[in-house]
Write a protein that holds these residues in place. Structure first.
Motif, PDB file in Angstrom:
ATOM      1  N   UNK A   1      -6.071   1.461  -3.169  1.00  0.00           N
ATOM      2  CA  UNK A   1      -6.193   0.467  -2.099  1.00  0.00           C
ATOM      3  C   UNK A   1      -4.829   0.078  -1.539  1.00  0.00           C
ATOM      4  N   UNK A   2      -3.829  -0.014  -2.397  1.00  0.00           N
ATOM      5  CA  UNK A   2      -2.491  -0.353  -1.919  1.00  0.00           C
ATOM      6  C   UNK A   2      -1.929   0.786  -1.070  1.00  0.00           C
ATOM      7  N   UNK A   3      -2.116   2.032  -1.504  1.00  0.00           N
ATOM      8  CA  UNK A   3      -1.651   3.175  -0.716  1.00  0.00           C
ATOM      9  C   UNK A   3      -2.364   3.229   0.619  1.00  0.00           C
ATOM     10  N   UNK A   4      -3.669   2.935   0.626  1.00  0.00           N
ATOM     11  CA  UNK A   4      -4.413   2.909   1.879  1.00  0.00           C
ATOM     12  C   UNK A   4      -3.876   1.821   2.807  1.00  0.00           C
TER      13      UNK A   4
ATOM     14  N   UNK B   1      -8.179   4.133  11.712  1.00  0.00           N
ATOM     15  CA  UNK B   1      -8.548   5.545  11.773  1.00  0.00           C
ATOM     16  C   UNK B   1      -7.431   6.443  11.282  1.00  0.00           C
ATOM     17  N   UNK B   2      -6.198   6.096  11.616  1.00  0.00           N
ATOM     18  CA  UNK B   2      -5.030   6.843  11.144  1.00  0.00           C
ATOM     19  C   UNK B   2      -4.975   6.843   9.626  1.00  0.00           C
ATOM     20  N   UNK B   3      -5.192   5.675   9.018  1.00  0.00           N
ATOM     21  CA  UNK B   3      -5.132   5.572   7.562  1.00  0.00           C
ATOM     22  C   UNK B   3      -6.251   6.361   6.898  1.00  0.00           C
TER      23      UNK B   3
ATOM     24  N   UNK C   1      -7.323  -0.969 -12.217  1.00  0.00           N
ATOM     25  CA  UNK C   1      -7.206   0.425 -12.601  1.00  0.00           C
ATOM     26  C   UNK C   1      -6.718   1.278 -11.446  1.00  0.00           C
ATOM     27  N   UNK C   2      -7.016   2.583 -11.469  1.00  0.00           N
ATOM     28  CA  UNK C   2      -6.529   3.490 -10.423  1.00  0.00           C
ATOM     29  C   UNK C   2      -6.994   3.106  -9.018  1.00  0.00           C
ATOM     30  N   UNK C   3      -8.189   2.515  -8.895  1.00  0.00           N
ATOM     31  CA  UNK C   3      -8.695   2.159  -7.571  1.00  0.00           C
ATOM     32  C   UNK C   3      -7.801   1.115  -6.920  1.00  0.00           C
TER      33      UNK C   3
END
Length: 256
Positions: A218-221, A24-26, A212-214
Motif C-alpha cells: 500500500x505504501x509503494x502504491x 490510473x498511472x499508479x 504485514x507485506x500488504x
C-alpha cells in the motif's frame, strides 16, 4: 478578469483530472510496469541488485525499509527461472497501455485531441526507452553521495521527460514550450524523494509490522500515485509557466 476566472476554472478542472489520471498511472505502473522492471533488473547477473533494491534506491528510504521491500519480491535468479515468453508478451501488451495513459495525460495538460490509432508505435518506443533508462539507473546507482552523480541524474531525467513529451505528443508542441514541464517534473521527483525519506520510510516500517507485506504494498502504491501526480502535474505546471512567463516579463518591461 474574465481571463483570470477562466484560468481558475481550468486549474480546478485540471486538478480533478490530475488525481484521476494519477490513480490510473499508479494502478498500471504496479500491475504492468513493475513486473517488467523486475524481469529487466534480474537480467543483470553482475550487479545482483534486483528490482527490490532498485525500488528502495528510487524511494530513498532507509535500510530497514529496504529490507521490508525486498521481502515482497523474489531473488533475481528465481525471477528468470519462472519467467516465460508468454508472460513477457502479456506484460508487454499491457505495458503499452501505460504509455497510452501517460500520453493521454500530456494531451490533457496541453488541451490536445487524442492522437490517431496509427501513432501507437510511439508507445512502443517510449516504453522501450523508459525501461532502458530505468535499467541503467538500476545497475549504475546514480543516487549516490557524489554531487556529480546527482547532477547527471537530474540532467538525464530532465532530458528524458523533455523527450517523452515530444515523443508522446507527436511533435504537436514545440521543444521550447516543453522544457519548463521537464524541469518542473524533475524538480517534483526530487521533492518526492525527500518526502519519501521523511514519510514513506518510517511508514513502510510501521505498516510492515501492523499489516504485514500488504502494508508495504500500500505504501509503494501511494508512492506511485505521487509519481503520477508529479509527472502529470509537472507537464501542467510547465504549460502554465510557458504561457505566463512571457506575460509577466512583458508587464515588467512596461513598468520599467
Amino acid at each position: 478578469m474574465r481571463r483570470l476566472r477562466a484560468r481558475r476554472r481550468w486549474v480546478q478542472a485540471g486538478d480533478l483530472e490530475l488525481w484521476q489520471r494519477s490513480l490510473g498511472f499508479a494502478a498500471l505502473g504496479f500491475l504492468t510496469l513493475v513486473p517488467l522492471l523486475i524481469v529487466v533488473s534480474a537480467a543483470d547477473p553482475a550487479s545482483g541488485r534486483g528490482f527490490a533494491q532498485w525500488l528502495g534506491d528510487g524511494l530513498g528510504v532507509s535500510v530497514a525499509a529496504r529490507e521490508d521491500i525486498e521481502r515482497l519480491f523474489v531473488l533475481p535468479g528465481q525471477t528468470l527461472r519462472t519467467t516465460t515468453a508468454f508472460g513477457l508478451a502479456v506484460l508487454a501488451v499491457f505495458g503499452l497501455s501505460f504509455g497510452a495513459t501517460v500520453q493521454s495525460g500530456y494531451e490533457k495538460a496541453w488541451d490536445l485531441p487524442p492522437a490517431r490509432w496509427w501513432a501507437r508505435w510511439r508507445h512502443v518506443v517510449w516504453l522501450a526507452v523508459l525501461i532502458g533508462v530505468l535499467f541503467l539507473s538500476a545497475i549504475t546507482p546514480l543516487w549516490g553521495a557524489s554531487p556529480i552523480r546527482g547532477m547527471i541524474t537530474v540532467l538525464s531525467g530532465a532530458l528524458f521527460f523533455w523527450w517523452s513529451q515530444r515523443m508522446l505528443l507527436g511533435g504537436r508542441v514545440p521543444w521550447g514550450a516543453l522544457l519548463p514541464g521537464a524541469v518542473t517534473t524533475m524538480a517534483g521527483l526530487l521533492g518526492l524523494r525527500v518526502f519519501s525519506r521523511l514519510v514513506f520510510s518510517p511508514l513502510i516500517a510501521s505498516s510492515a509490522v501492523a499489516y504485514g507485506p500488504i502494508g508495504t504494498v500500500l505504501v509503494i502504491q501511494s508512492w506511485l500515485v505521487g509519481v503520477g501526480v508529479v509527472v502529470f502535474g509537472g507537464a501542467l505546471a510547465g504549460r502554465m509557466l510557458h504561457e505566463e512567463l512571457p506575460r509577466v516579463a512583458h508587464a515588467l518591461r512596461r513598468r520599467g
